[in-house]
Design a protein around this motif. Structure first.
Motif: not given
Length: 821
Positions: A110-111, A162-165, A185-188
Motif C-alpha cells: 500500500i503506497g 534492516e529494511c528502514l534504510r 514508498g517511505f514512512g514505514h
C-alpha cells in the motif's frame, strides 16, 4: 427372461438392492469428489509454497551475499538492480506472471514505490487481514482473477529494522532511490505490515479434469450396477428355489405318513418365497407335535444323560481348576526373585489344588536342602529308589503319595517334588498327566532362575569393568545415540554441556557443531566394518581423540552398533606446543644475545657522535637530519634491549609481589594515551588475589606490552580494553586476562604470534618482540600465556561488544603470602 410380479418378495428384494446401490454410489461420488478436491488443493498448496520458498531464497541471497558484497565493492553507492531484495525477487519471478499460463506472482504494498506494484482491492483486503491479525503467517483460498479461478496463497511483508534504510525516512534513504522514485514508498516503521507476497495458481482446467473423471466413474458404476441387478435377479430365484426344493425332498424321503405328504405337496405347489415359507412353518408345527410325542418315550434316556452330564461337569471343573492352578503357578514364578521365593509361591498352590497334607521340594544335589509346605525342618520320607527316579526321569505315583522329577527335559532334573495326601485321600488316574506337567513347569522355572543368575553375575562383572574404565567409553547406534555409557562419559557430558546433561551423549556435543558430521563417522565405520580414529577440536581449544570399533549386528532387524573410546588430548597438544615454542625461543634467544652485544657497541658510538654533531651544526636542515639519525639509533637500541630481555629474562625472585597495585599503576600510565584514542580501560578484581614470586618490573613490562598491543588493535573511537585479575584456588594460580573489542586474532596468525620478530602491524609500528618477551617472562616464572578470541556470549558483562582478542596469563601463587608493610 420373466420379470417378477410387482408385489412379490423378489421384486421387493430387487427394489431394495437398487436403492442401496444408489445410496452407495452417491456416497462414493461425494467422497471421491471431496478427495479429488483435497488432492488438487494439496498439490497447488505445495506449488504455491514452493514459489514463496524460491522468493525467500532469492531475497536471502540478496540480503546476506549480494548486497554485502556490493557494499564492499561500492561502499558509497546503492545499485537497485543488485541490492534491492524486492526489485530482484520481482524480476526473477516475472516469468511466472507472463500471461501465457495465468500464473500470478506479485509482491505489492500500500503506497508502493513503483505504481505497478500498488495493491489492488483483493490485495488491500489481505494486507488489512494481516495487519489486524499479526499472528497470522499465511492465508490461502480460491479467488477469480480475470475470469479464471485461482488458488491464492499470500503472506505478509513485514518491514524489519534492516529494511528502514530504504523504506524509512527520505533523509536516511540512498540518493539513488530518491532520484528514481521520488518520495514514494517511505514512512514505514519497524515490525509493521506494509504489503503481501501474492501467489495465484489457475485451477479451472484441473477442476474440469476432475469433473470429467468423476463423470466417467459414475457411468461405469451405473453400467456395473445394471449388470449386477440382472445377474442377481437370475441367481436369486434359482438358488433360493433350489434350496427350498432340496429341503422339501428331504422331508418327503423321511416322512411318509398322510399328514406329512399333504404338507409337502402344499410347499411344492408354492411358486413364491412367502408361500413356501408359510408351508414350511406349518410343517415345523407338525414336527413339534411329533417331538412332544417322542419326549414321552425318552424319560429314562434323559435320566442317564443327566448322570453322564454331571460326571462330565465334575471332570470339566477339575480341568478348570488345573488351568487356574497352572496360571497361578506361572504368575507366582514370574513374581519370584529367587528360588526360595519360587517354592514359597508354588508349593501352597499345588497343596491347595490336590488337598494335600504336605508338599516338599527336594534339591537334586543335596538331600539336606529342601523346601516344605507347611514349613518344616523335618526331611521328607523318600522311597528307596528316589535317586533312580531322578536319573531316569521316572515319576512314582502311589495311592497316598507321589514323587515327580522337576525337569525341563529328560535328564536335567532340578529336584524332586514330593506330594503327601491327607489320610483317607488318594490320587486318581487322571492326576498323573497333571502332576507330570507340574513337574515340567517347575523344572522350566528353576532352570530359568539358574540361567538368570548366571546372566546377572556376568552382567555385574561386565558393568564393573565398564564403569572402572577412567576414560569415556560408550556403545552407540549408527546415528551416534548412546545405548550404554560409563561414568566417565557421563562426567564428560556434564562438563561439555555446562551441567545441562549427564546422559553421556557426548557424540552430539563433540561432533554436532562447526559443520561436522553429527555422528563422528560412526555410521561410516559401521558401514565399512573397519576401526576408525579421528580427532575433534572444540571451539574452546579442547581436543579429543576418538577410536570407533564397529560391532556386528546380531540379525537383519538390528542396526549396526559401535564402541566409541574417547581420550582428551588437550593437555598433550598444549604441552607439545609449549615444548616447540620453548625450543624456538631458546634457539632465537642465543642468536638474539649474540646479535645484541655485537650491534649495541656500534650503536652507542653512533649515538655519541650524533649528540656531539647536533651541538655543532647550525639550525635548519642539517640539524633536522641529525635528529633523524638520533631517533632511529634510539629505536634500534630499544629493539636491542628487548632482544636482551628476551634472551636473558630475569623475572623470578623469592620476594612476593602484590599484582593488584602493579597492574593498576601500569593502567594509570596508559590511561591518558587511551583517552586520547577514545579507548576505555576497565580493571576488575575478583576477590582477594594472593601475591606471586616475580619482580615488579617484570609484571610492569608484561602489562605494558599487552596494553600496547590492545591499544593498537582496538578502534580509535569506542574501543575497550578489559583487564580481569582473579585467583584459581584449584590450580593455585593467579589469573590475569587482558581482552579487547578489536578484530581479534586471525586463525592463520595465532600459531605464530609468540615467535620473535613476528608482527602483523605496519612497518615501523612494531618489532615483533613484545609477545615473545612476555612469553619468555611467563616461562621463566613457571606460568603460562594463552591467546584466543573473545565472543560476546562468553562475557555477559560486555553484552553487545564485537569479538576481540583475549590473553590469559597464569602466575603461580606464592606459597607464603607476605603482608604489606
Amino acid at each position: 427372461m420373466r420379470f417378477p410380479r410387482p408385489h412379490s418378495l423378489q421384486s421387493k428384494f430387487l427394489i431394495g438392492l437398487i436403492a442401496t446401490s444408489l445410496v452407495i454410489g452417491g456416497i462414493l461420488y461425494a467422497v471421491f469428489s471431496y478427495y479429488m478436491g483435497k488432492l488438487l488443493e494439496g498439490e497447488v498448496h505445495a506449488k504455491a509454497s514452493m514459489v514463496l520458498a524460491q522468493v525467500d531464497s532469492v531475497q536471502s541471497y540478496v540480503r546476506h551475499v549480494l548486497r554485502p558484497a556490493m557494499y564492499v565493492k561500492l561502499p558509497d553507492a546503492f545499485v537497485i538492480e543488485a541490492m534491492s531484495s524486492s526489485y530482484i525477487s520481482r524480476r526473477v519471478m516475472s516469468r511466472i506472471s507472463d500471461g501465457s499460463t495465468h500464473h500470478v506472482y506479485r509482491r505489492v504494498a500500500i503506497g508502493a514505490r513503483n505504481e505497478d506494484f500498488e495493491a489492488n482491492e483483493l490485495e488491500r483486503s489481505l494486507v488489512a487481514r494481516f495487519q489486524k491479525d499479526r499472528a497470522a503467517q499465511i492465508w490461502h483460498g480460491y479467488e477469480n482473477i480475470d475470469g479464471v479461478r485461482h488458488f491464492v496463497m499470500a503472506r505478509p511483508v513485514v518491514f524489519r529494522e534492516e529494511c528502514l534504510r530504504c523504506h524509512g525516512t527520505v533523509e536516511d534513504a540512498p540518493v539513488e532511490l530518491v532520484e528514481r522514485y521520488g518520495d514514494r514508498g517511505f514512512g514505514h516503521e519497524a515490525d509493521t505490515v506494509g504489503g503481501v507476497d501474492f501467489v495465484g495458481l489457475p485451477v479451472t482446467a484441473s477442476v474440469a479434469r476432475i469433473h470429467g473423471a468423476i463423470t466417467t466413474y459414475a457411468i461405469v458404476f451405473a453400467l456395473a450396477a445394471l449388470f449386477y441387478f440382472v445377474a442377481t435377479n437370475i441367481i436369486f430365484k434359482r438358488i433360493v428355489a433350489n434350496s427350498v426344493r432340496t429341503l422339501t425332498t428331504s422331508f418327503r424321503r423321511n416322512f411318509q405318513d398322510d399328514t406329512s405328504m399333504a404338507l409337502y405337496r402344499e410347499v411344492e405347489r408354492g411358486d413364491e418365497i412367502h408361500k413356501i415359507t408359510a408351508g414350511i412353518e406349518r410343517l415345523s408345527d407338525y414336527l413339534y407335535e411329533t417331538r412332544q410325542k417322542l419326549q414321552n418315550y425318552a424319560t429314562n434316556l434323559e435320566t442317564m444323560v443327566e448322570e453322564r452330564t454331571s460326571e462330565l461337569a465334575r471332570l470339566a471343573q477339575a480341568r478348570q481348576s488345573d488351568v487356574e492352578m497352572f496360571a497361578r503357578l506361572l504368575a507366582g514364578s514370574s513374581r519370584s526373585q529367587s528360588r526360595r521365593e519360587l517354592w514359597r509361591a508354588t508349593l501352597p498352590l499345588i497343596a491347595e489344588r490336590f488337598d494335600l497334607e504336605r508338599t516338599v521340594h527336594l534339591c537334586a544335589l543335596s538331600t539336606n536342602r529342601h523346601y516344605s509346605w507347611p514349613e518344616s525342618d523335618e526331611p521328607p520320607a523318600l522311597p528307596e529308589d528316589w535317586v533312580s527316579l531322578l536319573s531316569e526321569s521316572r515319576p512314582l505315583i502311589e495311592a497316598d503319595r507321589a514323587f515327580i522329577p522337576e525337569e525341563s527335559s529328560p535328564g536335567s532334573a532340578e529336584g524332586l517334588l514330593c506330594l503327601y495326601h491327607k489320610p483317607g485321600r488318594s490320587f486318581c488316574a487322571q492326576d498323573r498327566a497333571v502332576l507330570i506337567a507340574i513337574g515340567r513347569q517347575l523344572g522350566i522355572a528353576a532352570e530359568n532362575f539358574a540361567a538368570l543368575d548366571s546372566i546377572m553375575r556376568h552382567n555385574a562383572n561386565l558393568q564393573a569393568v565398564f564403569e572402572g574404565i577412567t576414560e569415556p567409553l560408550l556403545l552407540a547406534d549408527s546415528s551416534g545415540s548412546p545405548i550404554v555409557v560409563n561414568e566417565a562419559a557421563r562426567a564428560l557430558s556434564r562438563d561439555l554441556s555446562g551441567g545441562a546433561s549427564d546422559s553421556g551423549n557426548i557424540i552430539g556435543l563433540l561432533c554436532g557443531m562447526g559443520g561436522q558430521t553429527g555422528d563422528c563417522d560412526i555410521s561410516r565405520s559401521i558401514g565399512m566394518d573397519q576401526v576408525l580414529s579421528r580427532e575433534v577440536a572444540l571451539p574452546g581449544g579442547r581436543s579429543f581423540s576418538l577410536s570407533i570399533y564397529p560391532v556386528l549386528a546380531n540379525g537383519a532387524d538390528e542396526s549396526g552398533r559401535a564402541v566409541v573410546y574417547v581420550h582428551e588430548t588437550t593437555r598433550q597438544k598444549r604441552l607439545l606446543a609449549q615444548m616447540n615454542q620453548a625450543e624456538k625461543m631458546a634457539t632465537v634467544g642465543k642468536l638474539a644475545s649474540g646479535l645484541a652485544h655485537e650491534i649495541n657497541n656500534p650503536l652507542g658510538v653512533i649515538l655519541c657522535y650524533g649528540e656531539l654533531l647536533r651541538t655543532s651544526v647550525p639550525q635548519g636542515q642539517p640539524s633536522d637530519d641529525v635528529e633523524v639519525i638520533l631517533k632511529h639509533t634510539r629505536q634500534a637500541q630499544s629493539v636491542l634491549r628487548n632482544l636482551l630481555n628476551f634472551a636473558r629474562p630475569k623475572v623470578a625472585t623469592d620476594k612476593a609481589v602484590d599484582m593488584v597495585p602493579v597492574v593498576r599503576s601500569v593502567v594509570d600510565v596508559f590511561r591518558i594515551q587511551a583517552e586520547k584514542q577514545g579507548v576505555r580501560i576497565e580493571v576488575a578484581v575478583d576477590g582477594p588475589v594472593p601475591p606471586v614470586n616475580a619482580e615488579p618490573q617484570a609484571v610492569e613490562h608484561i602489562m605494558a606490552n599487552l596494553l600496547l598491543n590492545a591499544l593498537d588493535m582496538v578502534p580509535e573511537s569506542g574501543g575497550q580494553v578489559f583487564i580481569e585479575l582473579g585467583h584459581d584456588p584449584g590450580a593455585s594460580d593467579v589469573v590475569l586476562k587482558v581482552s579487547d573489542n578489536g578484530a581479534g586474532i586471525a586463525a592463520d596468525h595465532q600459531p605464530f604470534i609468540f615467535d620473535p620478530f613476528y608482527t602483523t602491524k605496519e612497518v615501523n609500528k612494531g618489532s615483533g618482540l613484545g609477545l615473545a618477551v612476555v612469553f619468555g617472562f611467563m616461562s621463566d616464572l613457571g606460568g603460562s600465556i594463552v591467546a584466543g578470541n573473545l565472543h560476546p556470549e562468553e562475557d555477559p558483562g560486555r553484552e553487545g561488544s564485537p569479538a576481540g582478542a583475549v590473553f590469559t596469563l597464569r602466575f603461580p601463587a606464592a606459597s607464603q603470602p607476605q603482608e604489606e608493610a
